[in-house]
Design an enzyme around this catalytic site. Structure first.
Site, PDB file in Angstrom:
ATOM      1  N   ASP A  29      -7.005  14.925  38.965  1.00 44.84           N
ATOM      2  CA  ASP A  29      -5.514  15.164  38.683  1.00 44.84           C
ATOM      3  C   ASP A  29      -4.835  15.285  40.129  1.00 44.84           C
ATOM      4  O   ASP A  29      -5.223  16.324  41.059  1.00 44.84           O
ATOM      5  CB  ASP A  29      -5.199  16.194  37.490  1.00 44.84           C
ATOM      6  CG  ASP A  29      -3.725  16.051  37.037  1.00 44.84           C
ATOM      7  OD1 ASP A  29      -3.468  15.659  35.846  1.00 44.84           O
ATOM      8  OD2 ASP A  29      -2.841  16.067  37.853  1.00 44.84           O
ATOM      9  N   ILE A  30      -3.735  14.438  40.252  1.00 48.64           N
ATOM     10  CA  ILE A  30      -3.092  14.536  41.538  1.00 48.64           C
ATOM     11  C   ILE A  30      -2.181  15.937  41.512  1.00 48.64           C
ATOM     12  O   ILE A  30      -1.886  16.244  42.514  1.00 48.64           O
ATOM     13  CB  ILE A  30      -2.329  13.264  41.770  1.00 48.64           C
ATOM     14  CG1 ILE A  30      -2.059  12.933  43.294  1.00 48.64           C
ATOM     15  CG2 ILE A  30      -0.766  13.411  41.055  1.00 48.64           C
ATOM     16  CD1 ILE A  30      -1.292  11.474  43.571  1.00 48.64           C
ATOM     17  N   ASN A  85      -2.700  15.877  25.421  1.00 46.30           N
ATOM     18  CA  ASN A  85      -1.260  15.912  25.106  1.00 46.30           C
ATOM     19  C   ASN A  85      -1.016  14.849  24.333  1.00 46.30           C
ATOM     20  O   ASN A  85      -0.945  13.835  25.048  1.00 46.30           O
ATOM     21  CB  ASN A  85      -0.430  16.325  26.489  1.00 46.30           C
ATOM     22  CG  ASN A  85      -0.802  17.700  27.099  1.00 46.30           C
ATOM     23  OD1 ASN A  85      -1.216  18.496  26.342  1.00 46.30           O
ATOM     24  ND2 ASN A  85      -0.783  17.558  28.275  1.00 46.30           N
ATOM     25  N   GLN A  92       2.805  15.093  26.582  1.00 48.19           N
ATOM     26  CA  GLN A  92       2.297  13.880  27.114  1.00 48.19           C
ATOM     27  C   GLN A  92       3.368  13.215  28.074  1.00 48.19           C
ATOM     28  O   GLN A  92       4.526  13.075  27.435  1.00 48.19           O
ATOM     29  CB  GLN A  92       2.070  12.916  25.999  1.00 48.19           C
ATOM     30  CG  GLN A  92       1.360  11.734  26.583  1.00 48.19           C
ATOM     31  CD  GLN A  92       0.795  10.702  25.562  1.00 48.19           C
ATOM     32  OE1 GLN A  92       1.139  10.745  24.463  1.00 48.19           O
ATOM     33  NE2 GLN A  92      -0.085   9.718  25.938  1.00 48.19           N
ATOM     34  N   HIS A  98      -5.255  10.228  27.436  1.00 48.20           N
ATOM     35  CA  HIS A  98      -6.172  10.791  28.493  1.00 48.20           C
ATOM     36  C   HIS A  98      -6.401  12.370  28.131  1.00 48.20           C
ATOM     37  O   HIS A  98      -5.386  12.953  27.619  1.00 48.20           O
ATOM     38  CB  HIS A  98      -5.587  10.790  29.864  1.00 48.20           C
ATOM     39  CG  HIS A  98      -4.202  11.382  30.125  1.00 48.20           C
ATOM     40  ND1 HIS A  98      -3.120  10.676  29.696  1.00 48.20           N
ATOM     41  CD2 HIS A  98      -3.916  12.583  30.527  1.00 48.20           C
ATOM     42  CE1 HIS A  98      -2.081  11.560  29.847  1.00 48.20           C
ATOM     43  NE2 HIS A  98      -2.369  12.557  30.239  1.00 48.20           N
ATOM     44  N   PHE A  99      -7.340  12.685  28.552  1.00 46.21           N
ATOM     45  CA  PHE A  99      -7.852  14.173  28.280  1.00 46.21           C
ATOM     46  C   PHE A  99      -7.949  14.721  29.665  1.00 46.21           C
ATOM     47  O   PHE A  99      -8.159  14.326  30.724  1.00 46.21           O
ATOM     48  CB  PHE A  99      -9.307  14.244  27.625  1.00 46.21           C
ATOM     49  CG  PHE A  99      -9.340  14.262  26.101  1.00 46.21           C
ATOM     50  CD1 PHE A  99      -9.265  15.258  25.448  1.00 46.21           C
ATOM     51  CD2 PHE A  99      -9.444  13.022  25.537  1.00 46.21           C
ATOM     52  CE1 PHE A  99      -9.356  15.319  24.019  1.00 46.21           C
ATOM     53  CE2 PHE A  99      -9.185  12.844  24.095  1.00 46.21           C
ATOM     54  CZ  PHE A  99      -9.312  14.137  23.248  1.00 46.21           C
ATOM     55  N   HIS A 100      -7.513  16.064  29.584  1.00 45.08           N
ATOM     56  CA  HIS A 100      -7.561  16.932  30.896  1.00 45.08           C
ATOM     57  C   HIS A 100      -8.672  17.652  30.794  1.00 45.08           C
ATOM     58  O   HIS A 100      -9.197  18.445  29.727  1.00 45.08           O
ATOM     59  CB  HIS A 100      -6.511  17.878  30.981  1.00 45.08           C
ATOM     60  CG  HIS A 100      -5.098  17.275  30.968  1.00 45.08           C
ATOM     61  ND1 HIS A 100      -4.275  17.335  32.338  1.00 45.08           N
ATOM     62  CD2 HIS A 100      -4.320  16.350  30.227  1.00 45.08           C
ATOM     63  CE1 HIS A 100      -3.293  16.670  32.013  1.00 45.08           C
ATOM     64  NE2 HIS A 100      -3.228  15.999  30.666  1.00 45.08           N
TER      65      HIS A 100
HETATM   66  P1  AMP Z   1       0.136  14.320  30.796  1.00 44.48           P
HETATM   67  O1  AMP Z   1       1.333  15.516  30.858  1.00 44.48           O
HETATM   68  O2  AMP Z   1      -0.871  14.930  29.643  1.00 44.48           O
HETATM   69  O3  AMP Z   1       0.498  13.107  30.341  1.00 44.48           O
HETATM   70  O4  AMP Z   1      -0.574  14.475  32.035  1.00 44.48           O
HETATM   71  C1  AMP Z   1      -0.298  13.516  33.090  1.00 44.48           C
HETATM   72  C2  AMP Z   1      -1.140  13.985  34.101  1.00 44.48           C
HETATM   73  O5  AMP Z   1      -1.473  13.029  35.094  1.00 44.48           O
HETATM   74  C3  AMP Z   1      -0.374  15.053  34.935  1.00 44.48           C
HETATM   75  O6  AMP Z   1      -1.246  16.209  34.956  1.00 44.48           O
HETATM   76  C4  AMP Z   1      -0.230  14.418  36.332  1.00 44.48           C
HETATM   77  O7  AMP Z   1      -0.421  15.392  37.379  1.00 44.48           O
HETATM   78  C5  AMP Z   1      -1.168  13.370  36.469  1.00 44.48           C
HETATM   79  N1  AMP Z   1      -0.855  12.234  37.437  1.00 44.48           N
HETATM   80  C6  AMP Z   1       0.024  11.534  37.171  1.00 44.48           C
HETATM   81  N2  AMP Z   1      -0.204  10.521  38.371  1.00 44.48           N
HETATM   82  C7  AMP Z   1      -1.270  10.723  38.724  1.00 44.48           C
HETATM   83  C8  AMP Z   1      -2.147   9.961  39.703  1.00 44.48           C
HETATM   84  N3  AMP Z   1      -1.450   8.992  40.559  1.00 44.48           N
HETATM   85  N4  AMP Z   1      -3.097  10.525  40.206  1.00 44.48           N
HETATM   86  C9  AMP Z   1      -3.862  11.346  39.495  1.00 44.48           C
HETATM   87  N5  AMP Z   1      -3.258  12.253  38.590  1.00 44.48           N
HETATM   88  C10 AMP Z   1      -1.934  11.676  38.308  1.00 44.48           C
END
Ligand code: AMP
Length: 134
Positions: A29-30, A85, A92, A98-100
């Site tokens: 995650d970025i 989420n 979300q 996607h899963f964290h």
């Molecule tokens: P969500 O709130 O569950 O949709 O989480 C989206 C996640 O994607 C967040 O934790 C962001 O930090 C992550 N994210 C967004 N853009 C990127 C990217 N280019 N590379 C890696 N992670 C990302």
């Protein structure tokens, strides 16, 4: 429904990739809540878990287990949350399921409450450490 994750899957946007299978990709995650915070993403661009065909949901779970164990092992058996989420009211932001995988140490803040920033080169080091544990 093309999201930023579709661009990552297609190689148009870089990522610190942990693993790629026929059906999934996992990358750091970025904007991590902890070092090693990893996302596991099915290549099929659907918004919600229930939109995934059952076979692909099972494949996602299998890849997630493999990556979660690698993340934990890379950080000396650290505990972790697996978080989905599912929908805007559940937090979300990216409309591509996607899963964290979120490492949690004693006293860690709750999921998504705080963010850390990797130092220069640290994200690549963490990625390599996790890949070595696959
Ligand atoms: P969500 O709130 O569950 O949709 O989480 C989206 C996640 O994607 C967040 O934790 C962001 O930090 C992550 N994210 C967004 N853009 C990127 C990217 N280019 N590379 C890696 N992670 C990302």
């Amino acid at each position: 429904m093309a999201s930023i994750f579709t661009k990552i899957i297609q190689g148009e946007i870089p990522c610190e990739k942990i693993i790629e299978t026929d059906s999934e990709i996992a990358f750091l995650d970025i904007m991590p809540s902890a070092a090693g915070h990893t996302l596991v993403v099915p290549k099929l661009a659907v918004k919600r878990l229930e939109d995934l065909p059952a076979k692909q949901a099972m494949s996602l779970m299998s890849t997630m287990q493999r990556v979660a164990v690698a993340v934990s092992t890379a950080f000396n058996g650290i505990d972790y949350n697996l978080i989905l989420n599912n929908g805007i009211n559940a937090g979300q932001e990216i409309e591509h399921v996607h899963f964290h995988i979120l490492p949690r140490a004693k006293g860690s803040p709750g999921p998504f409450r705080e963010h850390i920033q990797y130092a220069e080169g640290e994200m690549q080091e963490v990625g390599a450490k996790i890949r070595n544990c696959l």
